[in-house]
Design a protein around this motif. Structure first.
Motif, mmCIF file in Angstrom:
data_model
loop_
_atom_site.group_PDB
_atom_site.id
_atom_site.type_symbol
_atom_site.label_atom_id
_atom_site.label_comp_id
_atom_site.label_asym_id
_atom_site.label_seq_id
_atom_site.Cartn_x
_atom_site.Cartn_y
_atom_site.Cartn_z
ATOM 1 N N TYR A 6 12.317 20.349 -16.828
ATOM 2 C CA TYR A 6 12.804 21.700 -17.117
ATOM 3 C C TYR A 6 12.819 22.443 -15.781
ATOM 4 O O TYR A 6 11.774 22.750 -15.209
ATOM 5 C CB TYR A 6 11.859 22.367 -18.125
ATOM 6 N N ASN A 32 12.371 30.244 -18.672
ATOM 7 C CA ASN A 32 11.065 30.471 -19.283
ATOM 8 C C ASN A 32 11.143 31.274 -20.586
ATOM 9 O O ASN A 32 10.127 31.772 -21.061
ATOM 10 C CB ASN A 32 10.096 31.157 -18.303
ATOM 11 N N SER A 33 12.353 31.387 -21.154
ATOM 12 C CA SER A 33 12.466 32.079 -22.434
ATOM 13 C C SER A 33 12.186 31.091 -23.566
ATOM 14 O O SER A 33 12.287 29.871 -23.409
ATOM 15 C CB SER A 33 13.860 32.677 -22.597
ATOM 16 N N LYS A 34 11.875 31.636 -24.741
ATOM 17 C CA LYS A 34 11.575 30.788 -25.890
ATOM 18 C C LYS A 34 12.805 29.963 -26.301
ATOM 19 O O LYS A 34 12.698 28.781 -26.627
ATOM 20 C CB LYS A 34 11.105 31.656 -27.052
ATOM 21 N N ALA A 35 13.975 30.589 -26.249
ATOM 22 C CA ALA A 35 15.204 29.895 -26.638
ATOM 23 C C ALA A 35 15.509 28.741 -25.694
ATOM 24 O O ALA A 35 15.944 27.663 -26.126
ATOM 25 C CB ALA A 35 16.372 30.880 -26.661
ATOM 26 N N SER A 36 15.290 28.939 -24.389
ATOM 27 C CA SER A 36 15.578 27.861 -23.428
ATOM 28 C C SER A 36 14.605 26.699 -23.595
ATOM 29 O O SER A 36 14.984 25.534 -23.454
ATOM 30 C CB SER A 36 15.514 28.405 -21.999
ATOM 31 N N ARG A 37 13.348 27.041 -23.908
ATOM 32 C CA ARG A 37 12.368 25.982 -24.131
ATOM 33 C C ARG A 37 12.716 25.163 -25.389
ATOM 34 O O ARG A 37 12.590 23.946 -25.411
ATOM 35 C CB ARG A 37 10.963 26.583 -24.281
ATOM 36 N N GLU A 38 13.168 25.851 -26.434
ATOM 37 C CA GLU A 38 13.558 25.161 -27.660
ATOM 38 C C GLU A 38 14.759 24.244 -27.413
ATOM 39 O O GLU A 38 14.790 23.106 -27.889
ATOM 40 C CB GLU A 38 13.886 26.177 -28.757
#
Length: 412
Positions: A6, A32-38
């Motif tokens: 990542y 580092n956003s939640k959507a990008s991690r998902e």
């Protein structure tokens, strides 16, 4: 192999996240956003499900090719086609099919592989001289590979459905394609004439298999701990038998029974550990060498001394347990030496002689099934063979032709 990282990339509006998979970068969104991690977890997870070959979708910029599909299936097959910790023969069959398909369509995109391409691959097996049954079985395996690829979103559904409509080769409808010979019994006279030329280990395997009507693989896996010797008839429960896992047979048991004569043969082998196979290829090889030394024509004082012409580090040593193919090959080699092909025979006569005399262990089951049927009836043969249906037993136990002749004498 490590998972793709990542990663962060910079731009004027702020940092954003990317991941590189199969040589291509995929935008994930704000770093580092939640959507990008998902999205990162989803892409990497789908990539891992395909065997770390490619993402399960094709785009105009990066279309999937058949080599990627085949590689993904091979990685899946390595773990799927296993029994008792070892890869099955089906895995090798799948590899051979993929090897043939790659020769013509390895670099083709998945959208280019349709019914005509499927027929072109099938023509390879026709030109090679495979029987109709073998060609249809290979075609079915190739369809299975493509259906698996559809489930992993590696192959278009419409293409798989179109290929599924390609019918099998019909009997006597294709020029140059022969039918497979049915596996039938081998004469007991031929078996008894072959046994004296075998090593003690190989002869005992054949005798036990003949007396118990078990399959070649079952006698190869036989261990002292697997035999229940509490009764007057010994019982051997086969854990991984041929029909286990088939529809309606998930919990079925396969019992092989050993009577007094088979017990006498097995007794000398029961002194080894419970988990060790009764019959060892290493013992068979040692007995072969001992027999060759005994029958040596050159005097011991001349030529090579015993054991001096062996390789120090051979590529392959005898294993601890027989495999079905190695067992069958060893028996057939002895049969070929026992019954040499006569001269002056036509091709059809040579083929018939070879089938009648150069036998393999899988035919012993048919032989004993026929004997049991004649003496005790079809139900006894069904129980001994472990068949769920009497129809299956009929394919093993050949009907007594002498009874038909007797009826014909009386009737007509």
């Amino acid at each position: 192999m490590k998972n793709p990282k990542y990663r962060k990339k910079k731009r004027k509006s702020g940092p954003y996240a990317v991941v590189e998979i199969a040589g291509k970068e995929y935008y994930l969104g704000k770093y580092n956003s939640k959507a990008s991690r998902e999205k990162y977890g989803r892409l990497v997870g789908e990539w891992m499900m395909t065997g770390r070959v490619a993402l399960p979708f094709s785009t105009p910029e990066t279309p999937l090719v058949m080599n990627q599909v085949f590689l993904a299936f091979i990685r899946h097959a390595k773990t799927h086609y296993r029994k008792e910790g070892e890869q099955t023969s089906e895995y090798e069959s799948m590899r051979r099919i993929i090897k043939d398909a790659r020769t013509r369509y390895g670099s083709a995109t998945v959208s280019d592989f349709g019914p005509l391409a499927f027929r072109s691959v099938r023509q390879i097996w026709i030109d090679r001289g495979l029987t109709r049954q073998g060609i249809n079985k290979n075609a079915g395996r190739l369809k299975h590979i493509l259906n698996w690829a559809v489930s992993m979103e590696l192959f278009p559904v419409d293409r798989a459905e179109a290929i599924a409509r390609v019918s099998q080769l019909q009997e006597y409808r294709v020029d140059g394609v022969e039918e497979s010979d049915e596996v039938t019994l081998v004469s007991l006279e031929v078996v008894h004439a072959t046994i004296p030329n075998m090593t003690r280990t190989l002869a005992d395997m054949v005798r036990v298999q003949l007396l118990s009507s078990c399959r070649p693989g079952e006698v190869c896996k036989l261990t002292p701990g697997a035999i229940d010797r509490s009764g007057d008839v010994w019982e051997y429960e086969v854990e991984h038998h041929k029909m286990r896992g088939k529809k309606g047979r998930e919990r079925s048991k396969k019992i092989v029974y050993f009577g007094p004569e088979a017990q006498t043969i097995l007794l000398p082998y029961l002194d080894r550990p419970d988990s060790e196979p009764l019959f060892s290829p290493a013992e068979h090889t040692a007995q072969l060498r001992e027999a060759r030394t005994k029958n040596r024509a050159t005097p011991a004082s001349c030529g090579n001394r015993v054991g001096t012409n062996r390789q120090r580090k051979p590529k392959k040593r005898p294993g601890k347990r027989w495999g079905s193919k190695a067992y069958g090959k060893a028996v057939k080699n002895v049969a070929c030496r026992t019954f040499e092909m006569p001269e002056g025979l036509s091709d059809d006569e040579r083929k018939k002689f070879a089938y009648d005399h150069h036998w393999t262990p899988n035919r012993l089951r048919h032989t004993q099934a026929t004997v049991i049927r004649q003496k005790f009836g079809p139900e006894a043969a069904q129980v001994i063979l472990g068949h769920k249906s009497i129809k299956t037993t009929e394919t093993y136990a050949e009907r007594d032709a002498e009874k038909a002749r007797e009826v014909a004498r009386r009737v007509g």
